[in-house]
Design a protein around this motif. Structure first.
Motif, PDB file in Angstrom:
ATOM      1  N   ARG A 198      54.643  51.651  43.072  1.00 48.95           N
ATOM      2  CA  ARG A 198      53.496  51.621  43.052  1.00 48.95           C
ATOM      3  C   ARG A 198      53.747  50.531  44.901  1.00 48.95           C
ATOM      4  NH1 ARG A 198      50.016  48.290  40.001  1.00 48.95           N
ATOM      5  NH2 ARG A 198      50.420  48.827  38.208  1.00 48.95           N
ATOM      6  N   LEU A 220      53.253  54.316  45.701  1.00 47.14           N
ATOM      7  CA  LEU A 220      51.833  55.001  46.316  1.00 47.14           C
ATOM      8  C   LEU A 220      50.948  54.553  47.074  1.00 47.14           C
ATOM      9  CD1 LEU A 220      51.327  55.209  42.322  1.00 47.14           C
ATOM     10  CD2 LEU A 220      51.398  57.267  43.716  1.00 47.14           C
ATOM     11  N   LYS A 221      51.483  52.490  47.154  1.00 43.35           N
ATOM     12  CA  LYS A 221      50.088  52.282  48.543  1.00 43.35           C
ATOM     13  C   LYS A 221      50.369  53.005  49.938  1.00 43.35           C
ATOM     14  CE  LYS A 221      49.460  47.750  46.175  1.00 43.35           C
ATOM     15  NZ  LYS A 221      49.585  46.562  45.782  1.00 43.35           N
ATOM     16  N   ARG A 254      50.693  54.869  50.342  1.00 44.65           N
ATOM     17  CA  ARG A 254      50.252  56.921  50.736  1.00 44.65           C
ATOM     18  C   ARG A 254      48.264  56.814  50.884  1.00 44.65           C
ATOM     19  NH1 ARG A 254      53.938  60.522  52.523  1.00 44.65           N
ATOM     20  NH2 ARG A 254      56.132  60.175  51.676  1.00 44.65           N
ATOM     21  N   LEU A 309      46.941  55.431  48.191  1.00 45.44           N
ATOM     22  CA  LEU A 309      46.500  55.557  47.031  1.00 45.44           C
ATOM     23  C   LEU A 309      46.338  54.341  45.898  1.00 45.44           C
ATOM     24  CD1 LEU A 309      48.026  58.911  45.460  1.00 45.44           C
ATOM     25  CD2 LEU A 309      46.395  58.141  46.411  1.00 45.44           C
ATOM     26  N   VAL A 310      45.505  53.920  45.119  1.00 47.20           N
ATOM     27  CA  VAL A 310      45.458  52.498  44.303  1.00 47.20           C
ATOM     28  C   VAL A 310      46.639  52.820  43.333  1.00 47.20           C
ATOM     29  CG1 VAL A 310      43.888  50.685  43.062  1.00 47.20           C
ATOM     30  CG2 VAL A 310      43.390  52.201  45.416  1.00 47.20           C
ATOM     31  N   ASN A 352      44.632  53.486  39.454  1.00 51.54           N
ATOM     32  CA  ASN A 352      44.151  54.553  39.207  1.00 51.54           C
ATOM     33  C   ASN A 352      45.037  55.566  38.750  1.00 51.54           C
ATOM     34  OD1 ASN A 352      42.164  53.427  40.059  1.00 51.54           O
ATOM     35  ND2 ASN A 352      41.359  53.944  41.875  1.00 51.54           N
ATOM     36  N   TRP A 353      46.840  55.262  39.023  1.00 53.16           N
ATOM     37  CA  TRP A 353      47.367  57.117  38.728  1.00 53.16           C
ATOM     38  C   TRP A 353      48.563  56.560  37.864  1.00 53.16           C
ATOM     39  CZ3 TRP A 353      46.444  61.267  41.485  1.00 53.16           C
ATOM     40  CH2 TRP A 353      45.159  61.323  42.369  1.00 53.16           C
ATOM     41  N   SER A 360      45.591  61.716  37.437  1.00 56.78           N
ATOM     42  CA  SER A 360      44.463  60.130  38.005  1.00 56.78           C
ATOM     43  C   SER A 360      44.138  59.949  36.231  1.00 56.78           C
ATOM     44  CB  SER A 360      43.120  60.616  38.259  1.00 56.78           C
ATOM     45  OG  SER A 360      42.935  59.520  38.680  1.00 56.78           O
ATOM     46  N   TYR A 367      43.025  64.427  37.687  1.00 59.78           N
ATOM     47  CA  TYR A 367      43.324  64.949  39.458  1.00 59.78           C
ATOM     48  C   TYR A 367      44.945  64.609  39.412  1.00 59.78           C
ATOM     49  CZ  TYR A 367      38.649  64.785  41.112  1.00 59.78           C
ATOM     50  OH  TYR A 367      37.999  64.936  41.325  1.00 59.78           O
ATOM     51  N   LYS A 419      48.630  65.483  42.227  1.00 60.69           N
ATOM     52  CA  LYS A 419      49.065  65.207  43.095  1.00 60.69           C
ATOM     53  C   LYS A 419      50.890  64.936  43.214  1.00 60.69           C
ATOM     54  CE  LYS A 419      45.537  62.154  45.779  1.00 60.69           C
ATOM     55  NZ  LYS A 419      45.542  63.016  46.969  1.00 60.69           N
ATOM     56  N   LEU A 425      53.304  64.020  45.271  1.00 62.11           N
ATOM     57  CA  LEU A 425      53.925  63.757  46.665  1.00 62.11           C
ATOM     58  C   LEU A 425      54.817  63.867  46.909  1.00 62.11           C
ATOM     59  CD1 LEU A 425      52.209  60.237  45.452  1.00 62.11           C
ATOM     60  CD2 LEU A 425      50.979  61.846  47.122  1.00 62.11           C
TER      61      LEU A 425
END
Length: 68
Positions: A16, A19-20, A22, A24-25, A28-29, A43, A48, A50, A52
């Protein structure tokens, strides 16, 4: 060749934070796949994908102290 299907899972606390960082919320992932250098996320809403790249860890192997 078909890609292996992975089970989607909730991100851990460490993921988490990543992700933050980068932009992103995390809510939502979902995590699809993880290895040493990559984290693949999908997503929840629109599917979607991704991939990373994880930052490289500095340091590496340390040499053993000599006996002399």
């Amino acid at each position: 060749m078909l890609k292996k299907e992975y089970k989607r899972r909730e991100p851990t606390k460490e993921e988490r934070i990543f992700l933050k960082s980068r932009g992103l919320v995390p809510d939502n992932w979902l995590i699809l796949y993880e290895n040493k250098s990559e984290l693949e996320v999908v997503s929840r809403r629109k599917s979607y994908h991704k991939v990373l790249k994880k930052p490289r860890k500095r340091g590496g192997m340390k040499s053993a102290p000599s006996k002399y």
